[in-house]
Design a protein around this motif. Structure first.
Motif, mmCIF file in Angstrom:
data_model
loop_
_atom_site.group_PDB
_atom_site.id
_atom_site.type_symbol
_atom_site.label_atom_id
_atom_site.label_comp_id
_atom_site.label_asym_id
_atom_site.label_seq_id
_atom_site.Cartn_x
_atom_site.Cartn_y
_atom_site.Cartn_z
ATOM 1 N N GLY A 355 0.393 7.884 3.030
ATOM 2 C CA GLY A 355 -0.823 8.448 2.466
ATOM 3 C C GLY A 355 -0.955 9.900 2.867
ATOM 4 O O GLY A 355 -0.349 10.356 3.850
ATOM 5 N N CYS A 356 -1.764 10.645 2.114
ATOM 6 C CA CYS A 356 -1.965 12.072 2.382
ATOM 7 C C CYS A 356 -2.656 12.254 3.735
ATOM 8 O O CYS A 356 -3.653 11.591 4.014
ATOM 9 C CB CYS A 356 -2.780 12.716 1.272
ATOM 10 S SG CYS A 356 -3.121 14.471 1.566
ATOM 11 N N ARG A 357 -2.126 13.165 4.529
ATOM 12 C CA ARG A 357 -2.712 13.414 5.848
ATOM 13 C C ARG A 357 -4.087 14.068 5.729
ATOM 14 O O ARG A 357 -4.868 14.063 6.683
ATOM 15 C CB ARG A 357 -1.786 14.299 6.673
ATOM 16 C CG ARG A 357 -1.617 15.720 6.157
ATOM 17 C CD ARG A 357 -0.531 16.457 6.912
ATOM 18 N NE ARG A 357 -0.768 16.407 8.337
ATOM 19 C CZ ARG A 357 0.149 16.736 9.251
ATOM 20 N NH1 ARG A 357 1.344 17.092 8.869
ATOM 21 N NH2 ARG A 357 -0.143 16.690 10.532
ATOM 22 N N ASN A 358 -4.396 14.660 4.558
ATOM 23 C CA ASN A 358 -5.687 15.326 4.357
ATOM 24 C C ASN A 358 -6.705 14.452 3.639
ATOM 25 O O ASN A 358 -7.786 14.930 3.310
ATOM 26 C CB ASN A 358 -5.498 16.626 3.567
ATOM 27 C CG ASN A 358 -4.615 17.614 4.283
ATOM 28 O OD1 ASN A 358 -4.695 17.747 5.497
ATOM 29 N ND2 ASN A 358 -3.761 18.306 3.553
ATOM 30 N N SER A 359 -6.366 13.189 3.363
ATOM 31 C CA SER A 359 -7.304 12.325 2.646
ATOM 32 C C SER A 359 -8.556 12.134 3.482
ATOM 33 O O SER A 359 -8.510 11.840 4.672
ATOM 34 C CB SER A 359 -6.650 10.964 2.374
ATOM 35 O OG SER A 359 -6.343 10.302 3.569
ATOM 36 N N GLY A 360 -9.692 12.334 2.848
ATOM 37 C CA GLY A 360 -10.961 12.197 3.546
ATOM 38 C C GLY A 360 -11.428 13.463 4.222
ATOM 39 O O GLY A 360 -12.559 13.524 4.704
ATOM 40 N N ILE A 361 -10.583 14.499 4.272
ATOM 41 C CA ILE A 361 -11.004 15.779 4.861
ATOM 42 C C ILE A 361 -10.688 16.906 3.886
ATOM 43 O O ILE A 361 -10.064 17.900 4.224
ATOM 44 C CB ILE A 361 -10.330 16.017 6.230
ATOM 45 C CG1 ILE A 361 -8.808 15.850 6.135
ATOM 46 C CG2 ILE A 361 -10.895 15.122 7.294
ATOM 47 C CD1 ILE A 361 -8.080 16.276 7.401
ATOM 48 N N GLY A 362 -11.091 16.704 2.641
ATOM 49 C CA GLY A 362 -10.916 17.752 1.635
ATOM 50 C C GLY A 362 -10.001 17.384 0.506
ATOM 51 O O GLY A 362 -9.956 18.087 -0.501
ATOM 52 N N CYS A 363 -9.225 16.301 0.618
ATOM 53 C CA CYS A 363 -8.331 15.878 -0.458
ATOM 54 C C CYS A 363 -8.830 14.556 -1.030
ATOM 55 O O CYS A 363 -9.114 13.610 -0.278
ATOM 56 C CB CYS A 363 -6.897 15.730 0.062
ATOM 57 S SG CYS A 363 -5.727 15.183 -1.205
ATOM 58 N N SER A 364 -8.904 14.464 -2.342
ATOM 59 C CA SER A 364 -9.424 13.266 -3.004
ATOM 60 C C SER A 364 -8.355 12.202 -3.238
ATOM 61 O O SER A 364 -8.654 11.129 -3.740
ATOM 62 C CB SER A 364 -10.051 13.654 -4.354
ATOM 63 O OG SER A 364 -9.088 14.277 -5.188
ATOM 64 N N ASN A 365 -7.105 12.502 -2.868
ATOM 65 C CA ASN A 365 -6.013 11.539 -3.064
ATOM 66 C C ASN A 365 -6.007 10.554 -1.893
ATOM 67 O O ASN A 365 -5.209 10.640 -0.971
ATOM 68 C CB ASN A 365 -4.679 12.286 -3.153
ATOM 69 C CG ASN A 365 -3.521 11.363 -3.515
ATOM 70 O OD1 ASN A 365 -3.726 10.259 -4.031
ATOM 71 N ND2 ASN A 365 -2.318 11.802 -3.246
ATOM 72 N N LYS A 366 -6.901 9.563 -1.945
ATOM 73 C CA LYS A 366 -7.109 8.670 -0.811
ATOM 74 C C LYS A 366 -6.267 7.399 -0.894
ATOM 75 O O LYS A 366 -6.065 6.730 0.108
ATOM 76 C CB LYS A 366 -8.584 8.294 -0.713
ATOM 77 C CG LYS A 366 -9.499 9.487 -0.456
ATOM 78 C CD LYS A 366 -10.951 9.067 -0.340
ATOM 79 C CE LYS A 366 -11.854 10.267 -0.068
ATOM 80 N NZ LYS A 366 -13.269 9.866 0.055
ATOM 81 N N LYS A 367 -5.783 7.045 -2.079
ATOM 82 C CA LYS A 367 -5.048 5.781 -2.225
ATOM 83 C C LYS A 367 -3.637 5.920 -1.655
ATOM 84 O O LYS A 367 -2.940 6.890 -1.925
ATOM 85 C CB LYS A 367 -4.976 5.386 -3.701
ATOM 86 C CG LYS A 367 -4.491 3.968 -3.923
ATOM 87 C CD LYS A 367 -4.632 3.556 -5.381
ATOM 88 C CE LYS A 367 -4.160 2.113 -5.575
ATOM 89 N NZ LYS A 367 -4.289 1.689 -6.989
ATOM 90 N N GLN A 368 -3.217 4.933 -0.875
ATOM 91 C CA GLN A 368 -1.900 4.949 -0.254
ATOM 92 C C GLN A 368 -0.895 4.163 -1.102
ATOM 93 O O GLN A 368 -1.274 3.413 -1.987
ATOM 94 C CB GLN A 368 -1.978 4.348 1.156
ATOM 95 C CG GLN A 368 -2.966 5.068 2.065
ATOM 96 C CD GLN A 368 -3.117 4.367 3.397
ATOM 97 O OE1 GLN A 368 -2.320 3.529 3.773
ATOM 98 N NE2 GLN A 368 -4.175 4.713 4.127
ATOM 99 N N ILE A 369 0.388 4.347 -0.787
ATOM 100 C CA ILE A 369 1.446 3.639 -1.505
ATOM 101 C C ILE A 369 2.278 2.869 -0.498
ATOM 102 O O ILE A 369 2.633 3.387 0.567
ATOM 103 C CB ILE A 369 2.323 4.623 -2.316
ATOM 104 C CG1 ILE A 369 3.390 3.840 -3.097
ATOM 105 C CG2 ILE A 369 2.945 5.693 -1.445
ATOM 106 C CD1 ILE A 369 4.147 4.699 -4.102
ATOM 107 N N ARG A 370 2.586 1.633 -0.809
ATOM 108 C CA ARG A 370 3.394 0.814 0.082
ATOM 109 C C ARG A 370 4.833 1.321 0.125
ATOM 110 O O ARG A 370 5.414 1.699 -0.899
ATOM 111 C CB ARG A 370 3.368 -0.643 -0.371
ATOM 112 C CG ARG A 370 2.316 -1.464 0.330
ATOM 113 C CD ARG A 370 2.189 -2.843 -0.210
ATOM 114 N NE ARG A 370 3.447 -3.593 -0.267
ATOM 115 C CZ ARG A 370 3.523 -4.861 -0.657
ATOM 116 N NH1 ARG A 370 2.413 -5.503 -1.035
ATOM 117 N NH2 ARG A 370 4.676 -5.477 -0.689
#
Length: 508
Positions: A355-370
């Motif tokens: 997952g994006c290391r910036n998710s939740g702190i400025g990045c809207s790409n919150k969904k992770q991939i297995r």
């Protein structure tokens, strides 16, 4: 395909660009007025030969794809004597003309013209050497006076060559807006009736205090981004370099900031190894810095006691960040398609995710991939590309046929004996033993041959025939997959839990 006959080249260094914002624009205008149909542009030191547009220009000259190159002076093309010699030879043996607006058309086919060019280039090199001497003398003078040096950390500025907390107001929160704000719209910004706003220094101190409470750099960023309405986008510049209200790009960069000696009232010199022509030297360990203490004691943002607590927190966090057991072979290759940041490995009890290391702190790409879904997609792409290379002549050769090794011969003999028994009488246990032997044979072949990939190019690895078999990939362990991945993959772009792009390190 490039279709221009006359091209220009403009360059300014970062320092020149900072001192004269229109310097690059003026160069481009002069080149276009002189007939350049297209202008290549770099903002980089002239001593560095690894400039993006410069290398594009050189490739066109080598290919004879253009008729003339226009620049303002030799020092715009290079300030490096070795690069100058290479450049001179290139123009001498190509049919491409070179014109310098401040020094005339360059004639490298006559002895006098070559001498003139040599002298002009020599003066450019000499000017660079003089500049380096002036910078070194200036550095020594500032160090002797214990003056502020380099870029100020966020929340600080330099006044009278000393670090001071930046108390200039930069933002007002909506919650602080007066009820009659519409009636105050015509008042000057410095009116006492207006809310004066919040300064960078106040926000920086707020970040320090919040870090001591939550003890996580990412939590600090999440809090600041939400409170001040800041978002992280892929096209932003370095968040620490901008004068706008933008914060740190990651929890790690925040932790580097909070450890800066300036926050404790000290000034540090000699933080980097000597710089060469290509790049700035690497940063030295903090214990090797030259630190002058209490250069601005009245402008401290962090007390000694708080600093000790900060170091303790960071060390505790680093010890719990991960172990070799949680290592994943794709780390460093996966990019967030939303903000452009690196994706990191995130595990739960059952699966591994990226997952994006910036998710939740400025990045809207919150969904992770297995990870297993991502690798399945990756296998398909590599296998398809490997089929294109199958049968193509390659310099990659297996040193010896692993199927001739003693271990594999014995395993095959055991498998053949069991297959004969199975033909006469079917037994599930024997069938399972045959399958296990078959898997061992494949693993032995895979492991012995993957070792040869370490010195091979991406094209040579793709030409290896076993890459086209899906079973080959599932026989590899984590370290072997990592070796092949980093040989073949340039980057993987992920958005909303899906792979959007897989870019390999091959040309076809």
């Amino acid at each position: 395909m490039f279709q221009y006959n006359i091209v220009g080249y403009a360059r300014v260094s970062s320092r020149e660009q900072a001192e004269n914002f229109h310097a690059l624009e003026q160069q481009i205008d002069r080149l276009e007025s002189a007939g350049a149909e297209y202008v290549f542009v770099d903002v980089e030191s002239g001593a560095n030969p690894e400039r993006h547009d410069y290398n594009k220009l050189i490739q066109l000259v080598e290919n004879g794809a253009i008729e003339m190159v226009i620049a303002t002076r030799w020092d715009r093309l290079t300030r490096n004597e070795l690069v100058y010699l290479q450049l001179k030879n290139l123009f001498q043996y190509s049919a491409v003309k070179l014109k310098l607006l401040d020094q005339g058309e360059v004639d490298l086919n006559s002895a006098f013209g070559e001498l003139s060019a040599d002298l002009q280039a020599l003066f450019a090199v000499h000017e660079r050497r003089m500049l380096k001497e002036r910078v070194c003398r200036g550095f020594e003078y500032k160090r002797k006076k214990k003056s502020a040096w380099g870029r100020q950390p966020w929340g600080y500025k330099s006044e009278n060559e000393k670090y001071v907390i930046d108390r200039s107001r930069i933002i007002c929160l909506l919650s602080q807006r007066p009820c009659n704000y519409q009636e105050l719209s015509d008042l000057p910004n410095n009116s006492s009736l207006l809310v004066q706003g919040i300064s960078k220094g106040e926000i920086a101190r707020e970040a320090v205090e919040f870090f001591l409470q939550v003890r996580k750099g990412r939590d600090v960023l999440r809090y600041l981004y939400e409170k001040y309405g800041v978002s992280s986008k892929a096209n932003n510049n370095d968040l620490l370099l901008t004068s706008q209200l933008l914060f740190w790009r990651s929890g790690q960069s925040f932790c580097e900031w909070i450890k800066n000696p300036v926050l404790r009232g000290h000034t540090a010199y000699n933080k980097y190894e000597p710089r060469n022509a290509q790049k700035r030297g690497n940063q030295k360990p903090p214990e090797e810095w030259e630190i002058h203490e209490n250069t601005h004691p009245d402008e401290r943002m962090l007390s000694d006691e708080e600093y000790c607590e900060v170091i303790t927190i960071i060390e505790q966090n680093s010890r719990t960040m991960g172990t070799m057991d949680t290592r994943s072979q794709l780390t460093g290759l996966i990019i967030c398609g939303e903000c452009g940041g690196k994706c990191v490995n995130k595990n739960n009890q059952k699966y591994r995710y990226y997952g994006c290391r910036n998710s939740g702190i400025g990045c809207s790409n919150k969904k992770q991939i297995r990870l297993d879904f991502l690798e399945a997609k990756l296998f398909d792409v590599i296998i398809e590309k490997a089929h294109q290379f199958n049968g193509v002549d390659s310099t990659f050769k297996i040193k010896e046929n692993p199927e001739d090794s003693l271990i594999i011969i014995k395993l095959k003999e055991q498998k053949q004996n069991l297959e004969k028994i199975l033909q006469d009488h079917y037994n599930p246990t024997i069938k399972k033993a045959i399958d296990d032997l078959d898997l061992q044979i494949k693993k032995q072949i895979s492991h012995s041959e993957v070792d040869d990939f370490s010195l091979s190019s991406a094209e040579e690895v793709l030409a290896y025939p076993y890459l086209t078999h899906l079973g080959f990939w599932y026989c590899l362990n984590t370290q072997e997959r990592e070796l092949i991945y980093h040989k073949l993959i340039k980057q993987i772009v992920v958005v909303d839990g899906e792979v959007t792009t897989i870019e390999l390190k091959v040309n076809c």
